[in-house]
Design a protein around this motif. Structure first.
Motif, PDB file in Angstrom:
ATOM      1  N   ILE A  23       1.174  -1.289  -0.411  1.00 21.00           N
ATOM      2  CA  ILE A  23       0.411  -0.229  -0.037  1.00 21.00           C
ATOM      3  C   ILE A  23       0.691   0.887   0.273  1.00 21.00           C
ATOM      4  O   ILE A  23       0.485   2.010  -0.657  1.00 21.00           O
ATOM      5  N   GLY A  24       1.351   1.112   0.837  1.00 25.68           N
ATOM      6  CA  GLY A  24       3.016   2.156   1.045  1.00 25.68           C
ATOM      7  C   GLY A  24       3.494   2.867  -0.672  1.00 25.68           C
ATOM      8  O   GLY A  24       3.678   3.898  -0.975  1.00 25.68           O
ATOM      9  N   ALA A  25       3.787   1.576  -1.263  1.00 25.68           N
ATOM     10  CA  ALA A  25       4.414   1.514  -2.220  1.00 25.68           C
ATOM     11  C   ALA A  25       3.854   2.445  -3.479  1.00 25.68           C
ATOM     12  O   ALA A  25       3.998   3.415  -4.329  1.00 25.68           O
ATOM     13  N   ILE A  26       1.902   1.635  -3.317  1.00 30.15           N
ATOM     14  CA  ILE A  26       1.254   2.449  -4.461  1.00 30.15           C
ATOM     15  C   ILE A  26       0.803   3.727  -4.003  1.00 30.15           C
ATOM     16  O   ILE A  26       0.700   4.584  -4.820  1.00 30.15           O
ATOM     17  N   GLY A  62       2.612  10.055  -5.973  1.00 27.58           N
ATOM     18  CA  GLY A  62       3.200  10.824  -5.254  1.00 27.58           C
ATOM     19  C   GLY A  62       3.457  11.631  -3.524  1.00 27.58           C
ATOM     20  O   GLY A  62       3.745  12.813  -3.649  1.00 27.58           O
ATOM     21  N   LYS A  63       2.696  10.055  -3.072  1.00 25.63           N
ATOM     22  CA  LYS A  63       2.371  10.590  -1.722  1.00 25.63           C
ATOM     23  C   LYS A  63       4.279  10.180  -0.841  1.00 25.63           C
ATOM     24  O   LYS A  63       5.176   9.242  -1.422  1.00 25.63           O
ATOM     25  N   PRO A  64       4.396  11.471   0.023  1.00 29.79           N
ATOM     26  CA  PRO A  64       5.845  10.660   0.780  1.00 29.79           C
ATOM     27  C   PRO A  64       5.803  10.097   1.459  1.00 29.79           C
ATOM     28  O   PRO A  64       4.905   9.661   2.625  1.00 29.79           O
ATOM     29  N   ARG A  65       6.842   8.827   1.168  1.00 37.23           N
ATOM     30  CA  ARG A  65       6.886   7.297   1.722  1.00 37.23           C
ATOM     31  C   ARG A  65       8.208   7.103   2.044  1.00 37.23           C
ATOM     32  O   ARG A  65       8.725   6.750   0.563  1.00 37.23           O
ATOM     33  N   ASP A  66       8.803   6.991   3.211  1.00 31.64           N
ATOM     34  CA  ASP A  66      10.486   6.089   2.993  1.00 31.64           C
ATOM     35  C   ASP A  66       9.647   4.795   2.718  1.00 31.64           C
ATOM     36  O   ASP A  66       9.313   3.662   3.922  1.00 31.64           O
ATOM     37  N   LEU A  67      10.134   4.172   1.317  1.00 34.36           N
ATOM     38  CA  LEU A  67       9.672   3.181   1.407  1.00 34.36           C
ATOM     39  C   LEU A  67      11.150   1.907   1.710  1.00 34.36           C
ATOM     40  O   LEU A  67      10.422   0.974   2.267  1.00 34.36           O
ATOM     41  N   GLN A  68      11.943   2.089   1.971  1.00 36.02           N
ATOM     42  CA  GLN A  68      13.391   1.156   2.489  1.00 36.02           C
ATOM     43  C   GLN A  68      13.075   1.170   3.574  1.00 36.02           C
ATOM     44  O   GLN A  68      13.063   0.178   4.611  1.00 36.02           O
ATOM     45  N   THR A  69      12.577   2.291   4.586  1.00 38.15           N
ATOM     46  CA  THR A  69      12.204   2.221   6.302  1.00 38.15           C
ATOM     47  C   THR A  69      10.774   1.378   6.369  1.00 38.15           C
ATOM     48  O   THR A  69      11.305   0.833   6.870  1.00 38.15           O
TER      49      THR A  69
END
Length: 247
Positions: free
Chosen positions: A217-220, A225-232
């Motif tokens: 969900i975070g990846a989507i 365009g939403k700020p998400r730190d995917l590595q964290t």
């Protein structure tokens, strides 16, 4: 919007073009036109990865971004299981699909599904709620077998075009996937698509959509365009997987 592959779920198979990922991508593009959807984030799991990649190459104007979950997208060694070839044979195929595949498939349904999730636990209600038995219907078994039998030759021919993809891309894969070889497919995509983010999750099998749902969900959201730190988020997902996998 969730889309069945042609001939799967409750959808019709359509013409012979749907025996290949580019034909199935065209079907999705047509459906988007009918629904008035101009652009979308395309999410593909497993075989759907080849469809998503084909869609992005052939319909870039409709592609906002891509999320691949344990995708099958590149040539691999060893081919496919024998029963896919038998199921698509012109004479023995129908007999096989209506007898052996149907009866043996029902017997093996639960252990096979557990194996797909392994080493992560299969949700207790998955077989009842997700309906994996639908693939054992003779028409659906034929559709899936044709898809699988044709895939290796197709990606051998088509995968060089993945370098044309310029859309934001995230790839989520587990290091314990025994269904699709992540070192070939997911890493291959990360190499092919400029700027793609590969999230390599330890102790996750072929179903990251269930094992690390929050990360997907975070990846989507990140692609949108939403700020998400995917590595964290990926590292947090790994910790959650460790907790839920403990006996």
């Amino acid at each position: 919007m969730f889309v069945d592959r042609p001939g799967h779920g409750y959808s019709e198979r359509g013409g012979p073009q749907n025996d290949y990922p580019d034909g199935q991508a065209a079907a999705i593009a047509k459906l988007m036109d009918e629904k008035g959807i101009k652009r979308a984030i395309i999410v593909g799991h497993s075989f759907g990865g080849a469809i998503a990649a084909s869609f992005a190459v052939l319909h870039p104007e409709k592609t906002t971004g891509l999320l691949f979950l344990s995708p099958a997208t590149h040539p691999w060694p060893g081919g496919v299981a024998w029963y896919y070839h038998v199921a698509t044979a012109p004479v023995i195929g129908p007999l096989f699909r209506y007898t052996v595949a149907l009866n043996a498939g029902m017997t093996m349904l639960k252990p096979a599904t557990v194996s797909v999730f392994s080493p992560n636990p299969m949700p207790v209600d998955y077989i009842d709620e997700a309906g994996p038995a639908l693939v054992l219907r003779p028409s659906a078994f034929l559709a899936n077998s044709a898809d699988v039998v044709n895939l290796n030759d197709y990606v051998t021919r088509f995968s060089p075009r993945y370098k044309e993809i310029k859309t934001p891309t995230v790839i989520i894969t587990g290091d314990s996937d025994d269904v699709v070889l992540a070192n070939i497919h997911s890493k291959g995509l990360a190499d092919d698509i400029e700027g793609a983010q590969l999230l390599w999750i330890h102790n996750v099998g072929h179903k990251p959509d269930y094992a690390v749902t929050g990360l997907a969900i975070g990846a989507i959201e990140s692609i949108a365009g939403k700020p998400r730190d995917l590595q964290t988020l990926a590292r947090e997902a790994e910790l959650e997987v460790q907790v839920t996998s403990q006996p």
